[in-house]
Design an enzyme around this catalytic site. Structure first.
Site, PDB file in Angstrom:
ATOM      1  N   ARG A  18     -81.336 -88.117  19.339  1.00 46.56           N
ATOM      2  CA  ARG A  18     -82.109 -87.023  19.943  1.00 46.56           C
ATOM      3  C   ARG A  18     -81.202 -86.029  20.674  1.00 46.56           C
ATOM      4  O   ARG A  18     -81.630 -85.345  21.602  1.00 46.56           O
ATOM      5  CB  ARG A  18     -83.179 -87.568  20.894  1.00 46.56           C
ATOM      6  CG  ARG A  18     -84.199 -88.467  20.220  1.00 46.56           C
ATOM      7  CD  ARG A  18     -85.291 -88.899  21.171  1.00 46.56           C
ATOM      8  NE  ARG A  18     -86.265 -89.736  20.475  1.00 46.56           N
ATOM      9  CZ  ARG A  18     -87.578 -89.640  20.604  1.00 46.56           C
ATOM     10  NH1 ARG A  18     -88.089 -88.726  21.412  1.00 46.56           N
ATOM     11  NH2 ARG A  18     -88.386 -90.436  19.951  1.00 46.56           N
TER      12      ARG A  18
ATOM     13  N   GLU B 223     -86.478 -81.488  42.960  1.00 51.28           N
ATOM     14  CA  GLU B 223     -85.978 -81.701  41.606  1.00 51.28           C
ATOM     15  C   GLU B 223     -86.985 -82.584  40.887  1.00 51.28           C
ATOM     16  O   GLU B 223     -88.125 -82.696  41.332  1.00 51.28           O
ATOM     17  CB  GLU B 223     -84.551 -82.268  41.619  1.00 51.28           C
ATOM     18  CG  GLU B 223     -84.331 -83.488  42.498  1.00 51.28           C
ATOM     19  CD  GLU B 223     -84.697 -84.803  41.804  1.00 51.28           C
ATOM     20  OE1 GLU B 223     -83.851 -85.365  41.097  1.00 51.28           O
ATOM     21  OE2 GLU B 223     -85.834 -85.287  42.017  1.00 51.28           O
TER      22      GLU B 223
ATOM     23  N   SER C  14     -79.231 -74.853  42.719  1.00 52.04           N
ATOM     24  CA  SER C  14     -79.152 -73.818  41.686  1.00 52.04           C
ATOM     25  C   SER C  14     -80.156 -72.705  41.908  1.00 52.04           C
ATOM     26  O   SER C  14     -80.057 -71.638  41.292  1.00 52.04           O
ATOM     27  CB  SER C  14     -79.392 -74.438  40.308  1.00 52.04           C
ATOM     28  OG  SER C  14     -80.661 -75.069  40.265  1.00 52.04           O
ATOM     29  N   ASP C  15     -81.138 -72.974  42.773  1.00 53.98           N
ATOM     30  CA  ASP C  15     -82.177 -71.990  43.078  1.00 53.98           C
ATOM     31  C   ASP C  15     -82.529 -72.108  44.558  1.00 53.98           C
ATOM     32  O   ASP C  15     -82.480 -73.205  45.119  1.00 53.98           O
ATOM     33  CB  ASP C  15     -83.449 -72.240  42.259  1.00 53.98           C
ATOM     34  CG  ASP C  15     -83.189 -72.319  40.775  1.00 53.98           C
ATOM     35  OD1 ASP C  15     -83.287 -71.284  40.114  1.00 53.98           O
ATOM     36  OD2 ASP C  15     -82.882 -73.429  40.287  1.00 53.98           O
TER      37      ASP C  15
ATOM     38  N   GLY D 179     -77.236 -83.503  39.275  1.00 52.61           N
ATOM     39  CA  GLY D 179     -78.207 -82.545  38.771  1.00 52.61           C
ATOM     40  C   GLY D 179     -78.329 -81.311  39.627  1.00 52.61           C
ATOM     41  O   GLY D 179     -77.543 -81.075  40.549  1.00 52.61           O
ATOM     42  N   SER D 180     -79.330 -80.526  39.319  1.00 51.89           N
ATOM     43  CA  SER D 180     -79.598 -79.293  40.053  1.00 51.89           C
ATOM     44  C   SER D 180     -80.886 -79.437  40.839  1.00 51.89           C
ATOM     45  O   SER D 180     -81.719 -80.302  40.556  1.00 51.89           O
ATOM     46  CB  SER D 180     -79.686 -78.097  39.094  1.00 51.89           C
ATOM     47  OG  SER D 180     -80.708 -78.324  38.134  1.00 51.89           O
TER      48      SER D 180
ATOM     49  N   ARG E  69     -76.602 -89.848  39.523  1.00 47.20           N
ATOM     50  CA  ARG E  69     -77.205 -88.645  38.941  1.00 47.20           C
ATOM     51  C   ARG E  69     -76.484 -87.429  39.483  1.00 47.20           C
ATOM     52  O   ARG E  69     -76.201 -87.323  40.689  1.00 47.20           O
ATOM     53  CB  ARG E  69     -78.697 -88.579  39.285  1.00 47.20           C
ATOM     54  CG  ARG E  69     -79.316 -87.196  39.066  1.00 47.20           C
ATOM     55  CD  ARG E  69     -80.818 -87.228  39.050  1.00 47.20           C
ATOM     56  NE  ARG E  69     -81.398 -85.955  39.441  1.00 47.20           N
ATOM     57  CZ  ARG E  69     -81.358 -84.827  38.723  1.00 47.20           C
ATOM     58  NH1 ARG E  69     -80.726 -84.806  37.560  1.00 47.20           N
ATOM     59  NH2 ARG E  69     -81.927 -83.717  39.168  1.00 47.20           N
TER      60      ARG E  69
ATOM     61  N   GLY F  41     -78.705 -83.954  33.895  1.00 47.13           N
ATOM     62  CA  GLY F  41     -79.917 -83.789  33.117  1.00 47.13           C
ATOM     63  C   GLY F  41     -79.645 -83.229  31.733  1.00 47.13           C
ATOM     64  O   GLY F  41     -80.187 -83.706  30.729  1.00 47.13           O
TER      65      GLY F  41
ATOM     66  N   GLU G  93     -86.148 -85.907  39.039  1.00 48.30           N
ATOM     67  CA  GLU G  93     -85.669 -87.156  38.456  1.00 48.30           C
ATOM     68  C   GLU G  93     -85.329 -88.290  39.422  1.00 48.30           C
ATOM     69  O   GLU G  93     -85.401 -89.472  39.057  1.00 48.30           O
ATOM     70  CB  GLU G  93     -84.417 -86.880  37.593  1.00 48.30           C
ATOM     71  CG  GLU G  93     -84.658 -86.120  36.315  1.00 48.30           C
ATOM     72  CD  GLU G  93     -84.681 -84.610  36.495  1.00 48.30           C
ATOM     73  OE1 GLU G  93     -85.218 -83.907  35.625  1.00 48.30           O
ATOM     74  OE2 GLU G  93     -84.148 -84.133  37.514  1.00 48.30           O
TER      75      GLU G  93
ATOM     76  N   HIS H 200     -83.527 -95.379  21.533  1.00 48.58           N
ATOM     77  CA  HIS H 200     -83.091 -94.127  22.144  1.00 48.58           C
ATOM     78  C   HIS H 200     -81.577 -94.021  22.279  1.00 48.58           C
ATOM     79  O   HIS H 200     -81.064 -92.961  22.607  1.00 48.58           O
ATOM     80  CB  HIS H 200     -83.704 -93.973  23.548  1.00 48.58           C
ATOM     81  CG  HIS H 200     -85.170 -94.211  23.595  1.00 48.58           C
ATOM     82  ND1 HIS H 200     -85.734 -95.347  24.153  1.00 48.58           N
ATOM     83  CD2 HIS H 200     -86.206 -93.461  23.136  1.00 48.58           C
ATOM     84  CE1 HIS H 200     -87.047 -95.288  24.042  1.00 48.58           C
ATOM     85  NE2 HIS H 200     -87.362 -94.162  23.435  1.00 48.58           N
TER      86      HIS H 200
ATOM     87  N   ARG I 216     -75.352 -73.170  35.376  1.00 50.38           N
ATOM     88  CA  ARG I 216     -75.818 -74.530  35.630  1.00 50.38           C
ATOM     89  C   ARG I 216     -74.992 -75.551  34.842  1.00 50.38           C
ATOM     90  O   ARG I 216     -74.812 -76.679  35.275  1.00 50.38           O
ATOM     91  CB  ARG I 216     -77.293 -74.674  35.260  1.00 50.38           C
ATOM     92  CG  ARG I 216     -78.232 -73.914  36.181  1.00 50.38           C
ATOM     93  CD  ARG I 216     -79.622 -73.838  35.558  1.00 50.38           C
ATOM     94  NE  ARG I 216     -80.450 -72.874  36.263  1.00 50.38           N
ATOM     95  CZ  ARG I 216     -81.403 -73.201  37.137  1.00 50.38           C
ATOM     96  NH1 ARG I 216     -81.634 -74.458  37.411  1.00 50.38           N
ATOM     97  NH2 ARG I 216     -82.111 -72.268  37.739  1.00 50.38           N
TER      98      ARG I 216
ATOM     99  N   ARG J 137     -74.211 -80.553  29.457  1.00 54.42           N
ATOM    100  CA  ARG J 137     -73.385 -80.719  30.654  1.00 54.42           C
ATOM    101  C   ARG J 137     -72.592 -82.023  30.554  1.00 54.42           C
ATOM    102  O   ARG J 137     -71.437 -82.101  30.986  1.00 54.42           O
ATOM    103  CB  ARG J 137     -74.243 -80.703  31.912  1.00 54.42           C
ATOM    104  CG  ARG J 137     -73.428 -80.509  33.198  1.00 54.42           C
ATOM    105  CD  ARG J 137     -74.334 -80.499  34.418  1.00 54.42           C
ATOM    106  NE  ARG J 137     -75.370 -79.488  34.309  1.00 54.42           N
ATOM    107  CZ  ARG J 137     -76.535 -79.546  34.917  1.00 54.42           C
ATOM    108  NH1 ARG J 137     -76.831 -80.582  35.683  1.00 54.42           N
ATOM    109  NH2 ARG J 137     -77.428 -78.592  34.770  1.00 54.42           N
TER     110      ARG J 137
END
Length: 237
Positions: A43, A181, A205-206, A89-90, A87, A20, A183, A4, A219, A24
């Site tokens: 990937r 979230e 974000s929400d 993130g949102s 991390r 994430g 993760e 990976h 985002r 970003r």
């Protein structure tokens, strides 16, 4: 190298920021790091290593959900011997005090996921995993120095983005949940497994309360305070 991640072992810094969205990660590398170098694009999970205020830092996408961050963070800890993952993130806010753009420092993560048990980390009876205490303290003190006022609290890490369970009921899974979230729980489990450090910083974000939401572009580019907090924390480690 892994299937990976094609980066060589010394391509990855000891401190990694993990948004994430791989785009970003690219945006952060371009706008915050000096001499960023792309070290992985397998990937399209972009990974860049550069310098922030003379400290070597890596920023790498994690993808969405517990399985995805589970793979990438596990390999960073185990194969690349990363010491700390932050991390960035949102999240969706479950309480009215959380407005769009607010920062949450995740001291605890609850999940129904069996991920921790599957990797050999015993899940507590309350199904709550903790952020690394020293890292939590460093991050909190850094926020004060930056004159930021983040919320510190427990979040829900869940598997289903399109959950059929009403958000009010999901809040009741564990006392004190303030946001959701997908993760942090896996990241904390991997850190425990590796005896390493991890913390999750989130930007709201929400809002499930106000029904307001950020666009996809917002985002990617509007999480500047959170990114600065993560980087300023990183240089103290």
């Amino acid at each position: 190298m892994t299937i990976h991640n094609k980066a060589k072992k010394n391509d990855i810094a000891k401190v990694v920021l993990m948004p994430g969205d791989p785009l970003r990660a690219k945006w952060i590398a371009k706008n915050y790091l000096k001499s960023p170098r792309l070290v992985n694009d397998v990937r399209n999970m972009y990974c860049y290593t550069g310098f922030y205020k003379n400290t070597r830092v890596t920023v790498m996408g994690s993808g969405m959900g517990i399985p995805s961050i589970g793979i990438y963070s596990y390999e960073l800890f185990k194969v690349y011997q990363v010491k700390t993952i932050i991390r960035i993130g949102s999240a969706g806010g479950f309480v009215k005090d959380l407005k769009l753009g607010d920062i949450v420092i995740t001291d605890k993560a609850y999940s129904k996921s069996n991920y921790a048990n599957d990797i050999g980390v015993k899940t507590p009876l309350d199904r709550v995993l903790q952020a690394s205490p020293t890292l939590l303290k460093t991050c909190t003190n850094t926020a004060k120095k930056l004159q930021l006022t983040p919320h510190i609290g427990k979040i829900l890490s869940e598997d289903a983005f399109y959950s059929a369970i009403p958000w009010q009921k999901r809040m009741q899974f564990s006392p004190g949940i303030i946001a959701v979230e997908m993760e942090a729980f896996a990241l904390y489990a991997n850190a425990i497994k590796a005896k390493a450090n991890a913390i999750s910083l989130l930007t709201i974000s929400d809002s499930f309360v106000s029904k307001k939401t950020m666009s996809a572009i917002e985002r990617q580019t509007s999480f500047k305070q959170m990114v600065t907090l993560a980087l300023e924390t990183a240089i103290q480690l």
